[in-house]
Design a protein around this motif. Structure first.
Motif, mmCIF file in Angstrom:
data_model
loop_
_atom_site.group_PDB
_atom_site.id
_atom_site.type_symbol
_atom_site.label_atom_id
_atom_site.label_comp_id
_atom_site.label_asym_id
_atom_site.label_seq_id
_atom_site.Cartn_x
_atom_site.Cartn_y
_atom_site.Cartn_z
ATOM 1 N N ARG A 174 0.851 -1.201 0.000
ATOM 2 C CA ARG A 174 0.000 0.000 0.000
ATOM 3 C C ARG A 174 0.877 1.237 0.000
ATOM 4 N N GLY A 186 -3.778 -1.808 -6.976
ATOM 5 C CA GLY A 186 -4.473 -1.776 -8.268
ATOM 6 C C GLY A 186 -4.252 -0.463 -9.000
ATOM 7 N N ASN A 228 4.042 -11.008 -3.881
ATOM 8 C CA ASN A 228 3.594 -11.032 -5.275
ATOM 9 C C ASN A 228 4.720 -10.549 -6.176
ATOM 10 N N ILE A 229 5.046 -11.348 -7.174
ATOM 11 C CA ILE A 229 6.115 -10.989 -8.107
ATOM 12 C C ILE A 229 5.488 -10.751 -9.486
ATOM 13 N N ASP A 287 -0.801 -17.768 -8.758
ATOM 14 C CA ASP A 287 -1.819 -16.819 -8.297
ATOM 15 C C ASP A 287 -2.939 -16.682 -9.322
ATOM 16 N N THR A 315 -15.858 -15.971 -4.540
ATOM 17 C CA THR A 315 -16.871 -15.085 -3.942
ATOM 18 C C THR A 315 -18.282 -15.458 -4.422
ATOM 19 N N GLU A 344 -8.845 -18.097 -2.572
ATOM 20 C CA GLU A 344 -8.782 -16.724 -2.053
ATOM 21 C C GLU A 344 -10.143 -16.072 -2.198
ATOM 22 N N GLU A 347 -15.265 -15.238 1.913
ATOM 23 C CA GLU A 347 -15.914 -14.169 2.686
ATOM 24 C C GLU A 347 -17.000 -14.679 3.620
ATOM 25 N N TYR A 366 -11.598 -12.370 3.678
ATOM 26 C CA TYR A 366 -12.095 -11.493 4.736
ATOM 27 C C TYR A 366 -12.699 -12.270 5.901
ATOM 28 N N PRO A 371 -6.528 -7.997 5.065
ATOM 29 C CA PRO A 371 -5.104 -7.671 5.167
ATOM 30 C C PRO A 371 -4.931 -6.612 6.268
#
Ligand code: C2E
Ligand code: CA
Ligand code: CA
Length: 407
Positions: A174, A186, A228-229, A287, A315, A344, A347, A366, A371
């Protein structure tokens, strides 16, 4: 204008029922109105309130926000039981003369949505260019931002479904920008990739993760932290050399998450470099599986031990007819290739239950934890909060009570 929502309102509502949860919102309104008469408070339902006031600048907005949080500090009384509540806030300032209600509300909604994502309040000015609209400017600022500590990491655990233990964590970057507020990846990773800043940024992240991993390992939680790469880095020999050196000398457990799309772009050099990482003991995870290009031919050749099903499929898992089939067959495919599977974007308890039945190895989302910054992540590990999050909703509320309910 500030849009605020009660943290974890869904849990509260599950625990005390819809009517009493709504009454809590009235209490919050009364509390803030009494503490700060200059604020106009409108309850919006579902745990959200709208706060508006006149001030001099975005800075006076921040001061007001501080007072709002302080007003929320004393516990609330609910039929003789006391509860601690906190607010997550997104806010926007505009010149009184030029403000247009619809734009203001939309910008505040966007700020709240970013605040929710980042698990941190977000305040903006309506005239701020939204991050990402001026990627060139942002990229000019990024090197100095890394130096001056504006870049930081949040951590999100991945948990084993059967053993109910924390298997690893993912580091998410972030940017706390001094004037634009919080910027999520993003809005700047893509620009960083295009402008070649991504290598320096990722090396900084690897260093930071190594330091943090050593701290949790020393506290008894020696789990790998995944980074993350970006795909562009997989065929950058300078990056691969520097990253390998950092990891080899780092004395910490770090893993890498990469997308298959990255491999398909330049397969031979990407696969060779992934092997170089695997050879020095870096666990690799694929990923966003299912979201981009996939090729079974490459999947078989990648030295990865973990496959992460994209949150797009997870989701919708319990509301779609097709997604459970996709998830199920992906889990079986991964197991056939001797890989472990992580879902991933988990929720809801329903999604967790279904994934468990399907044989999914690990979950992230979540439901377990958003995070969070490093200090909060350490607390999460110490208090084993994943256990409460994984048991039934009712139980999870009871076990979680230490978080926000008092005596
Ligand atoms: P990702 O690797 O798929 O990371 C997971 C994203 O999903 C994160 O968003 C996370 O906050 C979000 N998420 C986690 N749990 C849930 C959930 O239950 N529901 C939903 N709807 N979302 C959830 P974030 O942090 O905004 O990151 C977005 C993307 O930015 C990441 O997607 C990753 O591709 C990229 N990124 C993040 N950090 C880095 C980094 O350090 N380097 C690079 N190259 N890319 C990064
Ligand atoms: Ca990832
Ligand atoms: Ca992902």
């Amino acid at each position: 204008m500030l849009l605020a929502e009660i943290d974890d309102f869904a849990t509260l509502r599950r625990a005390v029922g819809i009517a009493r949860a709504a009454a809590v919102l009235d209490d919050v309104e009364a509390r803030i109105t009494a503490a700060i008469p200059a604020i106009r408070v409108v309850p919006m339902g579902r745990g959200a309130i709208e706060l508006s006031f006149a001030g001099e600048s975005v800075a006076s907005g921040a001061a007001m926000l501080d007072r709002v949080h302080r007003a929320m500090e004393p516990a609330f009384d609910l039929d003789g039981e006391t509860y601690r509540l906190s607010l997550r806030v997104g806010g926007v300032g505009a010149e009184a003369a030029e403000h247009d209600d619809v734009r203001l509300i939309e910008a505040a909604e966007e700020a709240l949505s970013d605040a929710r994502q980042a698990n941190a309040d977000v305040l903006r000015h309506l005239s701020d260019p939204v991050a990402g609209h001026d990627p060139f400017q942002l990229m000019r600022e990024l090197p100095a931002a890394i130096e001056s500590g504006q870049i930081f990491l949040q951590y999100q655990p991945k948990v084993r479904v059967r053993q109910q233990c924390v298997a690893s964590a993912e580091a998410l970057v972030r940017w706390r920008h001094p004037t634009r507020g919080l910027i999520l990846p993003g809005d700047f990773i893509e620009a960083a990739e295009r402008s070649n800043v991504i290598g320096a940024l990722t090396l900084w992240i690897i260093r930071r993760v190594i330091l943090d991993q050593r701290i949790i390992a020393a506290a008894g939680y020696d789990i790998p932290i995944f980074i993350n790469i970006s795909g562009v880095l997989l065929s950058d020999p300078g990056f691969v050399r520097d990253a390998c050196a950092l990891v080899r000398d780092g004395d910490a457990r770090v893993g890498f998450e990469i997308t298959e799309t990255a491999v398909i772009r330049d397969p031979e050099s990407a696969i060779a470099n992934l092997r170089a990482f695997a050879d020095i003991g870096v666990p690799l995870a694929i990923d966003d599986y299912g979201a981009g290009l996939s090729s079974l031919a490459y999947l078989k050749r990648l030295p990865a031990g973990e496959l992460k099903i994209d949150k797009l499929f997870v989701t919708q898992l319990t509301s779609s007819n097709r997604d459970p089939l996709i998830v199920r067959s992906t889990i079986d495919l991964a197991h056939a290739l001797d890989m472990e599977v992580t879902a991933e974007g988990v929720e809801t308890p329903a999604a967790l239950a279904l994934l468990g039945v399907m044989g999914c190895d690990m979950v992230q989302g979540y439901l377990i934890s958003r995070p969070v910054e490093f200090a909060a992540f350490r607390t999460f590990l110490q208090e084993e909060r994943h256990i409460a999050a994984m048991t039934s909703p009712r139980l999870s509320f009871l076990r979680n009570e230490g978080q926000w309910k008092t005596g």
